[in-house]
Enzyme design. Structure first.
Site, mmCIF file in Angstrom:
data_model
loop_
_atom_site.group_PDB
_atom_site.id
_atom_site.type_symbol
_atom_site.label_atom_id
_atom_site.label_comp_id
_atom_site.label_asym_id
_atom_site.label_seq_id
_atom_site.Cartn_x
_atom_site.Cartn_y
_atom_site.Cartn_z
ATOM 1 N N ASP A 99 72.018 -48.615 -19.428
ATOM 2 C CA ASP A 99 72.633 -47.878 -20.538
ATOM 3 C C ASP A 99 72.320 -46.385 -20.510
ATOM 4 O O ASP A 99 71.453 -45.924 -19.738
ATOM 5 C CB ASP A 99 72.211 -48.491 -21.887
ATOM 6 C CG ASP A 99 70.766 -48.974 -21.896
ATOM 7 O OD1 ASP A 99 69.955 -48.448 -21.103
ATOM 8 O OD2 ASP A 99 70.437 -49.869 -22.685
ATOM 9 N N ASN A 130 65.377 -56.120 -32.605
ATOM 10 C CA ASN A 130 66.466 -56.906 -33.197
ATOM 11 C C ASN A 130 67.089 -57.878 -32.187
ATOM 12 O O ASN A 130 68.097 -58.507 -32.480
ATOM 13 C CB ASN A 130 67.548 -55.966 -33.754
ATOM 14 C CG ASN A 130 68.200 -55.114 -32.667
ATOM 15 O OD1 ASN A 130 67.861 -55.236 -31.493
ATOM 16 N ND2 ASN A 130 69.134 -54.257 -33.060
ATOM 17 N N HIS A 132 68.289 -57.040 -29.153
ATOM 18 C CA HIS A 132 69.298 -56.500 -28.228
ATOM 19 C C HIS A 132 68.793 -56.512 -26.787
ATOM 20 O O HIS A 132 67.598 -56.422 -26.536
ATOM 21 C CB HIS A 132 69.786 -55.098 -28.657
ATOM 22 C CG HIS A 132 68.816 -53.972 -28.488
ATOM 23 N ND1 HIS A 132 68.774 -52.891 -29.347
ATOM 24 C CD2 HIS A 132 67.858 -53.709 -27.554
ATOM 25 C CE1 HIS A 132 67.852 -52.046 -28.936
ATOM 26 N NE2 HIS A 132 67.280 -52.516 -27.857
ATOM 27 N N GLU A 174 73.988 -54.816 -29.213
ATOM 28 C CA GLU A 174 73.351 -55.026 -30.510
ATOM 29 C C GLU A 174 73.815 -56.351 -31.129
ATOM 30 O O GLU A 174 74.911 -56.840 -30.807
ATOM 31 C CB GLU A 174 73.727 -53.869 -31.451
ATOM 32 C CG GLU A 174 73.263 -52.494 -30.977
ATOM 33 C CD GLU A 174 71.783 -52.218 -31.242
ATOM 34 O OE1 GLU A 174 70.952 -53.142 -31.139
ATOM 35 O OE2 GLU A 174 71.459 -51.052 -31.543
HETATM 36 C C1 F6R Z 1 66.670 -49.736 -22.281
HETATM 37 C C2 F6R Z 1 67.327 -50.830 -22.986
HETATM 38 C C3 F6R Z 1 66.790 -51.397 -24.254
HETATM 39 C C4 F6R Z 1 65.262 -51.490 -24.290
HETATM 40 C C5 F6R Z 1 64.800 -52.026 -25.640
HETATM 41 C C6 F6R Z 1 63.286 -52.087 -25.741
HETATM 42 O O1 F6R Z 1 67.379 -49.373 -21.119
HETATM 43 O O2 F6R Z 1 68.336 -51.276 -22.541
HETATM 44 O O3 F6R Z 1 67.338 -52.663 -24.466
HETATM 45 O O4 F6R Z 1 64.832 -52.325 -23.259
HETATM 46 O O5 F6R Z 1 65.296 -51.229 -26.665
HETATM 47 O O6 F6R Z 1 62.780 -50.799 -25.715
HETATM 48 P P1 F6R Z 1 61.212 -50.536 -25.554
HETATM 49 O O7 F6R Z 1 60.854 -50.952 -24.177
HETATM 50 O O8 F6R Z 1 61.069 -49.034 -25.722
HETATM 51 O O9 F6R Z 1 60.539 -51.328 -26.593
#
Ligand code: F6R
Length: 244
Positions: free
Chosen positions: A67, A136, A138, A143
């Site tokens: 992403d 959440n 995702h 989402e």
């Molecule tokens: C990042 C991504 C997100 C993160 C998720 C957890 O490329 O796709 O899904 O993996 O938001 O983020 P952290 O690791 O910062 O808790």
């Protein structure tokens, strides 16, 4: 889903790096699906260490990232392109032109999304996909919703995601409200999926993913329908999930 519980973040990072290293060593031209965020930083450090010790060669590897924030250029220090360059690409022998991150500044977002999917297909799909998990549920920036997109898509970030990611920005107001994310199609077609979670903040969602029902409202639960998923989770993140 194979679940591996480890003691702490460092161990999670090492086990994840070993998993990815074995994919690369078995297939030097592997296509890696990569993630950003706080969770994989330690794994990238371990991979750099292995590279410096000449245990790993990225020269034939291709990467596709999950992403990118909409509105940030690749040289913005909070863009995911910048994150990837500084956390791993600049430190190993991967060819930069073999690394792909969605373009958050594309003029035509629809075209950018379909080109990203075409690129993944042309590469023959993803050999190993690294995932973190949002509080959440995702994965990528897919989402919770009644429907999940198959293809790469433009998505509105939920309030809880913006709040979680505000820690990297000067203020919450600076966090982009939209992102481009790979869809569930490319993720679920990956030959292997390695999902990582560390720390107490992830304990509730990890319990729901491990013990709850499959629901689009918790996108990570979709991973139960994939035949080659390894969840590497530390004790803190696993502490509400019961005996696993
Ligand atoms: C990042 C991504 C997100 C993160 C998720 C957890 O490329 O796709 O899904 O993996 O938001 O983020 P952290 O690791 O910062 O808790």
């Amino acid at each position: 889903m194979k679940i591996v519980v480890v003691d702490n973040y460092d161990e999670m990072s090492k086990v994840a790096a070993e998993e990815l290293a074995s994919v690369i060593n078995n297939k030097p031209e592997a296509v890696l699906g990569l993630a950003t965020g706080g969770t994989p930083v330690g794994m990238y450090k371990e991979l750099i260490k292995m590279y410096n010790e000449k245990k790993l060669d990225f020269s034939k590897v291709t990467s596709v990232n999950l992403d990118e924030y909409v509105g940030l250029s690749g040289d913005h220090d909070q863009s995911y392109r910048y994150f990837m360059n500084t956390n791993i690409f600049n430190h190993v022998n991967i060819r930069k032109d073999h690394t792909f991150v969605p373009n958050g500044l594309a003029e035509d977002m629809k075209e950018e999304c379909s080109n990203y999917d075409k690129r993944i297909e042309e590469l023959g799909g993803i050999d190993a996909q690294i995932l973190g998990i949002g509080n959440n549920g995702h994965i990528g920036f897919n989402e919770p919703s009644d429907e999940l997109s198959l293809g790469t898509n433009l998505t509105d970030l939920q309030e809880s995601t913006i709040e979680a990611n505000a820690r990297y920005f000067a203020s919450k107001e600076e966090v982009p409200t939209q992102a481009l994310t790979m869809g569930l199609g490319a993720i679920m077609k990956a030959k292997k999926i390695i999902i990582l979670a560390s720390g107490e903040a992830k304990a509730e969602i990890i319990d729901k993913v491990i013990n709850g029902k499959i629901t689009t409202q918790i996108p990570a639960t979709m991973l139960h329908m994939h035949s080659n998923v390894i969840l590497i989770v530390d004790k803190e993140a696993a502490k509400l999930a019961g005996n696993i």
